[in-house]
Design a protein around this motif. Sequence first.
Motif, PDB file in Angstrom:
ATOM      1  N   GLU A  80       1.296  -1.235   0.331  1.00 15.22           N
ATOM      2  CA  GLU A  80      -0.051  -0.042  -0.024  1.00 15.22           C
ATOM      3  C   GLU A  80       0.898   1.702   0.372  1.00 15.22           C
ATOM      4  N   GLN A  81       0.549   2.717  -0.317  1.00  8.85           N
ATOM      5  CA  GLN A  81       1.296   3.440  -0.382  1.00  8.85           C
ATOM      6  C   GLN A  81       1.373   4.165   0.631  1.00  8.85           C
ATOM      7  N   ASN A  82      -0.180   4.089   1.321  1.00  9.79           N
ATOM      8  CA  ASN A  82       0.928   4.938   2.800  1.00  9.79           C
ATOM      9  C   ASN A  82       1.171   3.790   3.474  1.00  9.79           C
ATOM     10  N   ALA A  83       1.612   4.177   5.183  1.00 13.23           N
ATOM     11  CA  ALA A  83       2.062   4.122   6.201  1.00 13.23           C
ATOM     12  C   ALA A  83       1.585   2.464   6.409  1.00 13.23           C
ATOM     13  N   THR A  84       1.934   1.096   5.918  1.00 18.18           N
ATOM     14  CA  THR A  84       1.460  -0.385   6.390  1.00 18.18           C
ATOM     15  C   THR A  84       1.283  -0.983   7.653  1.00 18.18           C
ATOM     16  N   ASP A  85       0.535  -2.176   8.240  1.00 22.34           N
ATOM     17  CA  ASP A  85       1.415  -2.623   9.705  1.00 22.34           C
ATOM     18  C   ASP A  85       2.854  -2.605   9.254  1.00 22.34           C
ATOM     19  N   TYR A  86       3.490  -3.376   8.161  1.00 18.69           N
ATOM     20  CA  TYR A  86       4.018  -3.830   8.076  1.00 18.69           C
ATOM     21  C   TYR A  86       5.063  -3.522   8.326  1.00 18.69           C
ATOM     22  N   GLN A  87       5.481  -1.834   7.936  1.00 17.89           N
ATOM     23  CA  GLN A  87       6.108  -0.720   7.188  1.00 17.89           C
ATOM     24  C   GLN A  87       6.181  -0.203   8.781  1.00 17.89           C
ATOM     25  N   GLN A  88       5.037  -0.256   9.610  1.00 19.84           N
ATOM     26  CA  GLN A  88       5.349   0.482  11.069  1.00 19.84           C
ATOM     27  C   GLN A  88       6.188  -1.050  11.718  1.00 19.84           C
ATOM     28  N   GLN A  89       6.210  -1.737  11.831  1.00 19.10           N
ATOM     29  CA  GLN A  89       6.715  -3.470  12.112  1.00 19.10           C
ATOM     30  C   GLN A  89       8.106  -2.792  12.240  1.00 19.10           C
ATOM     31  N   LEU A  90       8.705  -2.362  10.812  1.00 23.02           N
ATOM     32  CA  LEU A  90       9.799  -2.863   9.877  1.00 23.02           C
ATOM     33  C   LEU A  90      10.568  -1.936  10.997  1.00 23.02           C
ATOM     34  N   ALA A  91       9.744  -0.222  10.883  1.00 28.46           N
ATOM     35  CA  ALA A  91      10.198   1.377  11.592  1.00 28.46           C
ATOM     36  C   ALA A  91      10.871   0.232  13.029  1.00 28.46           C
ATOM     37  N   GLU A  92       9.670  -0.402  14.167  1.00 29.18           N
ATOM     38  CA  GLU A  92       9.775  -0.641  15.324  1.00 29.18           C
ATOM     39  C   GLU A  92      11.116  -1.244  15.582  1.00 29.18           C
ATOM     40  N   TYR A  93      11.137  -2.482  14.141  1.00 28.57           N
ATOM     41  CA  TYR A  93      12.042  -3.202  14.707  1.00 28.57           C
ATOM     42  C   TYR A  93      13.665  -2.713  14.767  1.00 28.57           C
ATOM     43  N   MET A  94      13.702  -1.768  13.414  1.00 22.71           N
ATOM     44  CA  MET A  94      15.108  -0.719  13.488  1.00 22.71           C
ATOM     45  C   MET A  94      15.521   0.156  14.672  1.00 22.71           C
ATOM     46  N   VAL A  95      14.366   0.661  15.281  1.00 20.96           N
ATOM     47  CA  VAL A  95      14.825   1.443  16.124  1.00 20.96           C
ATOM     48  C   VAL A  95      15.160   0.555  17.666  1.00 20.96           C
ATOM     49  N   ALA A  96      14.345  -0.310  18.080  1.00 19.70           N
ATOM     50  CA  ALA A  96      15.351  -1.208  18.590  1.00 19.70           C
ATOM     51  C   ALA A  96      16.995  -2.237  18.352  1.00 19.70           C
ATOM     52  N   ALA A  97      16.601  -2.416  16.715  1.00 23.75           N
ATOM     53  CA  ALA A  97      18.143  -2.568  16.601  1.00 23.75           C
ATOM     54  C   ALA A  97      19.280  -1.406  16.237  1.00 23.75           C
ATOM     55  N   ILE A  98      18.721  -0.060  16.294  1.00 21.69           N
ATOM     56  CA  ILE A  98      19.778   1.096  16.332  1.00 21.69           C
ATOM     57  C   ILE A  98      20.334   1.497  18.526  1.00 21.69           C
ATOM     58  N   ARG A  99      19.088   1.019  18.792  1.00 20.79           N
ATOM     59  CA  ARG A  99      19.401   1.286  20.903  1.00 20.79           C
ATOM     60  C   ARG A  99      20.364   0.100  20.472  1.00 20.79           C
ATOM     61  N   GLN A 100      20.106  -1.396  20.766  1.00 19.43           N
ATOM     62  CA  GLN A 100      21.383  -2.634  20.408  1.00 19.43           C
ATOM     63  C   GLN A 100      22.580  -2.442  20.016  1.00 19.43           C
ATOM     64  N   SER A 101      22.415  -1.349  19.225  1.00 16.82           N
ATOM     65  CA  SER A 101      23.705  -0.911  18.325  1.00 16.82           C
ATOM     66  C   SER A 101      24.503   0.224  19.023  1.00 16.82           C
ATOM     67  N   GLU A 102      23.636   1.129  19.487  1.00 18.72           N
ATOM     68  CA  GLU A 102      23.969   1.743  20.405  1.00 18.72           C
ATOM     69  C   GLU A 102      24.750   1.821  21.508  1.00 18.72           C
TER      70      GLU A 102
END
Length: 247
Positions: free
Chosen positions: A103-125
Motif C-alpha cells: 500500500e502507498q501509505n504506512a502499512t502495519d508491516y512498514q510500521q513494524q519494520l520501523a519499530e524493529y529498526m529502532v530497537a536494533a539501533i538502540r542495541q547497536s548503540e
Amino acid sequence: MLLPATAAIAQQLPTREQLWQQDLQRQILASELTELSAGNNNFLVLQREALTSFTKGTAILVPDWAEHPASPDYMNPLRQQLNEFGWHTLAIMAPPPADFNLEQNATDYQQQLAEYMVAAIRQSELQSGNIIVIAKGSNAALLNRLYASEQLVPPAAFIMLGAYLADVQLNRELASHIAEQSTPTLDISHQRDNRFANANLRLRQQLVNRNLKSQYRQRQLTGTFYQEDIHAWVLKEITGWLHSIGL
C-alpha cells in the motif's frame, strides 16, 4: 463436521517466522542469538562481534521480507565476513511476512519494520563506532521511504542489495526516495535480479544527479547467485565503498 477440527489444527500450526526461529536456534550458536523488544513484539536477532583489534561500529543487516537473517543469499556471508573488517554485525528477523503488502501509505508491516529498526539501533548503540545498515529487496526499498520521510534516524551509510517494490508506480517512486534521502548510499544490484530491481537503475542515477546527492554509488554484478565469487565481490564492493567515504 470436519471443518471445526481442521480450523483448530490450522490455528495450532506454527507460523513461518516461528519455524525460521526454531531452525536458527538449532543452527546458530546460542551466544549469537538474542531477542529484542519492539512495541508489543519480540523478534530474533543474530549478533557477532568484530574480530579485529579495532572496532569501526555495527552493521545492521535486514533481509528481504520473505527471508530470515541467516539467508545464504548475501545475509549470512556478510554477517560473518564483516567481522573481519572491524564491524560488529546485527542481523534482524524481519517482521512477519503475512503482514507484508504494498500500500502507498504506512502499512502495519512498514510500521513494524520501523519499530524493529529502532530497537536494533538502540542495541547497536551499546557498542562504540558508527552504525551502518545493509538491507535487501523490498525491505531496502521501504527503509528508503522511512529515511526520506524522516520516520527513522538515518545511519552513517546505507547499502541496498537488489532494492525493489513489486509495483510499477511504487518502484519508480523508490528512485525519488533514494535521491531525496541524503544518507550515503551504495546501490548494488545483480543482472539476474527480478525485473523490478533492475527496471529503474538509470532513473535512480538521473534523480540522484538532479538532486546533487554526492555520496551515491551504483554497481551491477554479473554471474550466478550463491557462488563464493559473487559473495566476495559484494563484500569487496561494500568494504571498498565504506573506506572511500571514511568508514
